[in-house]
Design an enzyme around this catalytic site. Structure first.
Site, short mmCIF file in Angstrom:
data_model
loop_
_atom_site.label_atom_id
_atom_site.label_comp_id
_atom_site.label_asym_id
_atom_site.label_seq_id
_atom_site.Cartn_x
_atom_site.Cartn_y
_atom_site.Cartn_z
N HIS A 1 0.81 -1.22 0.00
CA HIS A 1 0.00 0.00 0.00
C HIS A 1 0.85 1.28 0.00
O HIS A 1 0.35 2.35 -0.33
CB HIS A 1 -0.98 0.01 1.18
CG HIS A 1 -0.37 0.31 2.51
ND1 HIS A 1 0.08 -0.66 3.39
CD2 HIS A 1 -0.10 1.49 3.13
CE1 HIS A 1 0.55 -0.11 4.47
NE2 HIS A 1 0.46 1.20 4.35
N ASP B 1 -0.16 -7.50 1.39
CA ASP B 1 0.41 -6.16 1.58
C ASP B 1 1.94 -6.21 1.59
O ASP B 1 2.58 -5.64 2.48
CB ASP B 1 -0.12 -5.52 2.86
CG ASP B 1 0.12 -4.01 2.88
OD1 ASP B 1 0.31 -3.42 1.80
OD2 ASP B 1 0.14 -3.43 3.98
N SER C 1 4.90 1.90 7.89
CA SER C 1 4.46 0.89 6.92
C SER C 1 5.59 0.50 5.97
O SER C 1 6.26 1.36 5.40
CB SER C 1 3.29 1.42 6.11
OG SER C 1 2.15 1.58 6.90
#
Length: 341
Positions: free
Chosen positions: A76, A106, A184
């Protein structure tokens, strides 16, 4: 009294030595951690096909592989990026492109524009050997604070089936190590300095960290990214049921409406067009005005079964092979060709 005092001194020495050992470990693995800067172009959805706005984003990643050419990160972070720049610990920068990607787990694999000869690749650990309660630590860029370290434990291990990908298992570690926006894609390390996870997301009601963070396990990341396919096509699509196909006068009972096309992606160079008019149908917001994909090679996307078959087909694409897409654009049928790089 002397013996007790000596024991206290020895205990303090052991504790201090342990703290120094962890600091040394951080210093060692930190050279493999990178900052990822992305630029995304998003259509504003007000009826202008050329009405784009630029958005900057940031994430984290880790250098892997003996060739010193690849970065592991979260899907993402980079999936909508028209430009990707990787920043190393000493401030050096280089561009990168997406080599493999899997949205469900992901995880993504980036290929650097040039070999990172001055930086050590991280070692990948055995995530299957990790037990609940074991210590871990995370390095990343939470809220833009570069190379921040947080420490915690493996709070849980979650395994689930993904029906869209032939019931393939998905694995995530749950952790109480602090994770915030910017973490992330960053690495989760075991206490030997091996990567055992890629930071993915948090579960939060406030928008901030509440002790529930998640990371894709390294074993799943390796399995996915070593498979053929898992290519980055550069589109966001919406599967249309028969009712919406009737509303949009589509000549079949199922199709994929292109919501957005990422600049400089395979879909972009092929000539696919994304939507530019925001619409609400019931509780669903869509971006209309873009291409409708009717068929990919011999697979007509008129049923849910065929759409699943299409996703599987994407993961078997071969370099150098030609592909043809049948689309509906402004009421006319067109064919677009593409050669897999």
């Amino acid at each position: 009294m002397t013996r007790t005092f000596t024991s206290i001194i020895l205990l303090f020495t052991v504790l201090n030595s342990g703290a120094q050992t962890f600091a040394d470990l951080i210093e060692k693995v930190n050279k493999s951690v990178v900052t990822i800067q992305v630029l995304e172009m998003e259509n504003m959805g007000i009826g202008n096909p050329d009405g784009f706005t630029a958005n900057e984003g940031m994430g984290s990643g880790i250098l892997v592989g003996e060739k010193q050419l690849y970065i592991l990160t979260a899907a993402h972070v980079v999936s909508d990026a028209s430009q990707i720049q990787v920043v190393f610990y000493d401030g050096a920068k280089t561009g990168a492109t997406i080599r493999r990607i899997d949205q469900t787990s992901d995880v993504a694999l980036l290929q650097l524009n040039k070999v990172a000869t001055n930086y050590p690749p991280a070692q990948i650990g055995d995530s299957d050997a990790m037990r609940i309660g074991e210590d871990i630590f995370i390095i990343g860029n939470p809220l833009g604070l570069e190379r921040s370290v947080s420490k915690g434990i493996i709070s849980g291990k979650h395994i689930e089936k993904d029906e869209i990908n032939n019931n393939r298992l998905q694995e995530f570690f749950q952790t109480d190590a602090s994770i915030n926006k910017g973490n992330s894609g960053g690495p989760m390390f075991n206490m030997q300095g091996e990567v055992i996870g890629i930071v993915s997301s948090i579960l939060s009601f406030s928008g901030g960290f509440e002790g529930l963070g998640f990371a894709a396990t390294s074993s799943i990341a390796e399995e996915i990214l070593q498979q053929p396919g898992r290519i980055w096509f550069g589109t966001r699509v919406l599967a249309l049921p028969p009712q919406l196909c009737q509303i949009f006068h589509i000549p079949q009972e199922g199709a994929l409406m292109v919501q957005a096309v990422v600049e400089n992606s395979p879909a972009y160079f092929m000539g696919l067009k994304g939507g530019y008019v925001k619409m609400n149908i019931g509780n669903m917001e869509i971006m209309a005005g873009g291409d409708i994909i009717l068929q990919f090679d011999d697979i007509q996307l008129n049923t849910a079964e065929n759409i699943l078959k299409f996703y599987d087909y994407l993961n078997t694409m071969k370099s150098g092979q030609n592909y043809t897409i049948k689309i509906l654009r402004a009421g006319q049928i067109k064919h677009l060709s593409w050669r897999m790089q």
